[in-house]
Structures are given as C-alpha cells and as structure tokens.
Design a protein around this motif. Structure first.
Motif, PDB file in Angstrom:
ATOM      1  N   THR A 375       5.179  11.665  48.739  1.00 20.01           N
ATOM      2  CA  THR A 375       6.611  11.466  48.976  1.00 20.01           C
ATOM      3  C   THR A 375       7.027  12.078  50.308  1.00 20.01           C
ATOM      4  O   THR A 375       7.749  11.455  51.099  1.00 20.01           O
ATOM      5  N   LEU A 376       6.571  13.294  50.576  1.00 21.62           N
ATOM      6  CA  LEU A 376       6.928  13.956  51.835  1.00 21.62           C
ATOM      7  C   LEU A 376       6.301  13.226  53.020  1.00 21.62           C
ATOM      8  O   LEU A 376       6.935  13.085  54.077  1.00 21.62           O
ATOM      9  N   GLN A 378       5.649  10.019  53.239  1.00 20.37           N
ATOM     10  CA  GLN A 378       6.400   8.781  53.465  1.00 20.37           C
ATOM     11  C   GLN A 378       7.686   9.023  54.247  1.00 20.37           C
ATOM     12  O   GLN A 378       8.171   8.134  54.955  1.00 20.37           O
ATOM     13  N   GLU A 379       8.231  10.227  54.119  1.00 18.42           N
ATOM     14  CA  GLU A 379       9.455  10.569  54.844  1.00 18.42           C
ATOM     15  C   GLU A 379       9.152  11.195  56.202  1.00 18.42           C
ATOM     16  O   GLU A 379      10.064  11.604  56.928  1.00 18.42           O
ATOM     17  N   TYR A 401      14.392  19.248  57.895  1.00 23.77           N
ATOM     18  CA  TYR A 401      14.000  18.230  56.925  1.00 23.77           C
ATOM     19  C   TYR A 401      14.234  18.669  55.474  1.00 23.77           C
ATOM     20  O   TYR A 401      13.883  17.937  54.545  1.00 23.77           O
ATOM     21  N   LEU A 404      16.482  16.322  53.243  1.00 23.02           N
ATOM     22  CA  LEU A 404      15.763  15.052  53.047  1.00 23.02           C
ATOM     23  C   LEU A 404      14.642  15.236  52.036  1.00 23.02           C
ATOM     24  O   LEU A 404      14.434  14.387  51.151  1.00 23.02           O
ATOM     25  N   ALA A 405      13.903  16.335  52.147  1.00 21.77           N
ATOM     26  CA  ALA A 405      12.802  16.599  51.219  1.00 21.77           C
ATOM     27  C   ALA A 405      13.316  16.740  49.792  1.00 21.77           C
ATOM     28  O   ALA A 405      12.733  16.184  48.844  1.00 21.77           O
ATOM     29  N   ALA A 408      14.420  13.277  48.481  1.00 19.33           N
ATOM     30  CA  ALA A 408      13.270  12.391  48.267  1.00 19.33           C
ATOM     31  C   ALA A 408      12.489  12.798  47.018  1.00 19.33           C
ATOM     32  O   ALA A 408      12.085  11.933  46.209  1.00 19.33           O
TER      33      ALA A 408
END
Length: 418
Positions: A375-376, A378-379, A401, A404-405, A408
C-alpha cells in the motif's frame, strides 16, 4: 453495594456549567444503586497555568514544591463537584490524595502508585456517603509530601481506584465519544469502535493515540478493569463510547483494529560504531540513563576492515521523540568523549513520522506486513525504518507523507467497515 468509578477530564469540568452536567451524570448512576467514586482533573487549562507560574517563579524549581502547586487544580475541581452534588441532595464529599491516602513513590512529578487503602472511603460509604469525589493526579510520598503522577495521571488514578475497590467498571469521560480506528481529523472515514482489547489500546496509546494515558491502560490490563471511554457532551446510554476489555469479550476482531501515528519523531544513526559484544548495551544504556525513550532500532550489516577502524564496524539506527533528540545527542557525545563509545558521527533526521497498524488479529492471520508495504509503495512512500511486534507493525516515513499513509492504510484494511 457495587462501586462505579467515573473520571472527568479537564474539558468535562472546564466551567461550572460543565461541572453541573457531569454531576447530573453522577446522580443518574447513584439513582441506579451504585456507590460512586468520581475522579476529577483540573479545569481545562488550569494545570498549564500553574506550571507556567512555577517556571516564572523559579526556573530551577524544587520538584516537591512544584507538585504542591500543580496538584492544587484538582483540589479546586473536587471541591466544586462535591458542592454541586450536595446542592442536588446527593451525599458527597471531596477527597485529596493524602486523605485517602493514595500512597506513591517519592519520584516527584512522575510518581507511581504503590497502594490505595480502601478503609477510609468504605467507612464513609457505610455512613451514608454516596459519592467520593477524589482529586486525580496526586498522592502522598513516604515522606508525607504531595506527589503528582505526571501529565494524564488522572486516568491512572481512576483505573487504580477501580482496581482497589473492585469496581464494576471505570468510565472515562472526555471530549471524544470513544476510540476510533484512527484520528478522524486525519481520516474522515475513521469509525468509532464498540470494543477494543487491552493490548490493542495499549499499543495505540503508546504509538500516539491520545485518548487514554498508557499507564492507565497497563493498569487496567493487569487488574482486568473494564474501561469505557465516552463523551461528557453526549446523552448517556448503555451503548455509548468504547469498551476497553479483555480479548475474551471480543467475539470476532478485524485483523487490524486501528492506525496510529506520531508526528514528533526523530531518526538517529550512529555511523561506524564498533561491532562487538556489549556495544548495544553501551549505547542504549547511555540513552536510558539520560531518560531518552528509544523505540525503533535497526542495526546495519557489519563491514570489515573499514578505513580508520580495527575489526568490524556497523551503523546503529534508532528513533526517539523529537523533544528528546538534543538529550540523546548530548549523552552519546559525552559517552564518546569519555571513551565509552567510539563512532565517526551522528546523523539525525527530524522530518519523519511514525505510522503503525495495530490488531490482535495479526496473531492468527498472515499477510498484514505485505499489504501494508504494498500500500505504501503504491502511494510512492518510502519506508525508512520498520519495527514489529506480535500485534503491531510500525514504519518511519517522511513527515510530509504521514497523512497520506494513514488514509491509504485505513482504506487498504477497510477499517471503515464494522
């Protein structure tokens, strides 16, 4: 008669109107047949004001007098709450820590509870008192001096009383209506949890969630005290808030229960330290003696024959709270100057944040780490340090970040779903 413990935080008793509202809740529980022990904090902002007065009066203050001053805020609230209950014709009286007596160690401003004798309050309950309003955050040392338990200590006071009196439950009233899957201010999809296990709450509290003080959760888990976190600003109900309880009372749990984060983290790397037995003990013993709380630790692969060094060397990386970074650097540099440690240099980063996923379901299901890291990735979020336990995975990432983390990961583990 069953005993119920109710704790009201600073925002819940910030004004006389809020004290009256809290007193009505206490009166409702008395009407249900409970003897009630109410633990109160100082009115919102009062402790900060008192601390400011101490610092302005004496920058290098006597910790014993500091405790005498800053504990007075809770005394005022306790007296006002008892008076309010008396006006409602509820038999109540206030208790300061030394009157109970709540016995602590002598570590002023960071004392630990050693004993809460129940005789005095139990005797008053037997004589017709229905509510004991106890000033939180404070106790008495073996030397007879007032002590305080550290910021957030009223939570610990409440749980300790619940354990001592074998209370049916300990209700913690605050300005939030329960424990959420993450901070709703960061992730709008955050969901309030009906129940959460002690171990999960302990991890979340230690990782940055500010709903409960870590020591209070430790005590609750040790003595199996049922905790309920709920808002003092919403209408009371039996289903309100979040129950913090033993794992056996949670029928089925998601693999991940919550995402926690801490903005104020620092990453420190000790470059080219000798790789030999005892070096880790020397480093982290030095930091412990300096009062630095170390969290994540990574030792790099050893290198041989490194220029300017005999034998193998390595790099050691750890994280600590930002406000302890200077203390850590000073302690390590002093150890180097004294010949206790040898290394080339210290490298520190202060623009990092810690993000963690927590859940007792990790014990029985695999793939959590893989999903988190995917997941991380992909971001486009790079992981600097990783630390794991049986029910937690934490990473350090660039602070920009962090939100966002969190968002996500909340989506990836579908935490918005019950």
């Amino acid at each position: 008669m069953s005993v119920l413990v109710m704790k009201f935080g600073g925002t819940s008793v910030a004004t006389l109107d809020r004290i009256r509202r809290a007193a009505k809740r206490v009166g409702t529980e008395v009407a249900k047949g409970h003897d009630v022990i109410v633990i109160v904090s100082a009115m919102s902002g009062k402790t900060n004001e008192l601390v400011g007065w101490v610092n302005e009066t004496s920058p290098f203050y006597d910790a014993r007098e500091y405790d005498a001053v800053v504990s007075s805020g809770e005394n005022v609230t306790a007296g006002l709450m008892a008076l309010t209950l008396q006006e409602m014709e509820v038999p109540a009286r206030s208790w300061q820590g030394w009157q109970v007596p709540l016995r602590t160690t002598s570590a002023h401003s960071a004392a630990r509870i050693e004993e809460i004798p129940t005789d005095n309050i139990t005797q008053k309950f037997g004589e017709g008192m229905r509510v004991a309003v106890v000033a939180g955050f404070q106790g008495i040392s073996p030397e007879g001096r007032i002590t305080t338990l550290g910021r957030g200590g009223s939570d610990t006071t409440a749980v300790a009383f619940a354990a001592a009196f074998d209370a049916v439950r300990c209700d913690i009233y605050t300005d939030v209506d329960g424990v959420y899957t993450t901070d709703p201010r960061v992730c709008r999809k955050a969901r309030k949890l009906d129940r959460i296990a002690f171990e999960e709450m302990l991890e979340l509290a230690s990782l940055g969630a500010k709903v409960l003080q870590t020591r209070s959760v430790e005590l609750a888990m040790r003595y199996n005290v049922k905790l309920r976190v709920l808002s003092s600003f919403e209408e009371p109900s039996d289903e309100a808030g979040t129950l913090v309880c033993g794992e056996e009372l949670i029928m089925e749990s998601n693999v991940v229960s919550g995402v926690a984060f801490s903005r104020e983290e620092a990453k420190v790397t000790i470059v080219t330290v000798a790789d030999k037995p005892g070096i880790a003990a020397a480093i982290f013993g030095t930091l412990s003696d300096a009062g630095v709380n170390v969290d994540m630790i990574v030792q790099n692969v050893s290198e041989s024959d490194y220029e300017g060094h005999e034998g193998k060397v390595t790099d050691m990386t750890f994280s600590c709270p930002n406000d302890q970074l200077k203390r850590a650097e000073k302690a390590l540099e002093a150890a180097k100057a004294e010949g206790k440690l040898t290394y080339d240099r210290l490298e520190a980063e202060t623009d990092v944040a810690k993000v963690s996923v927590v859940g007792i379901g990790m014990r029985s299901q695999s793939g959590v780490a893989a999903r988190m890291f995917e997941t991380l990735a992909q971001e486009g979020i790079n992981i600097k340090v990783i630390a794991t336990s049986e029910i937690k995975i934490s990473v350090l990432v660039e602070r920009k970040y962090m939100e966002l983390a969190v968002q996500a990961l909340h989506d990836a583990f579908e935490l918005e779903k019950a």
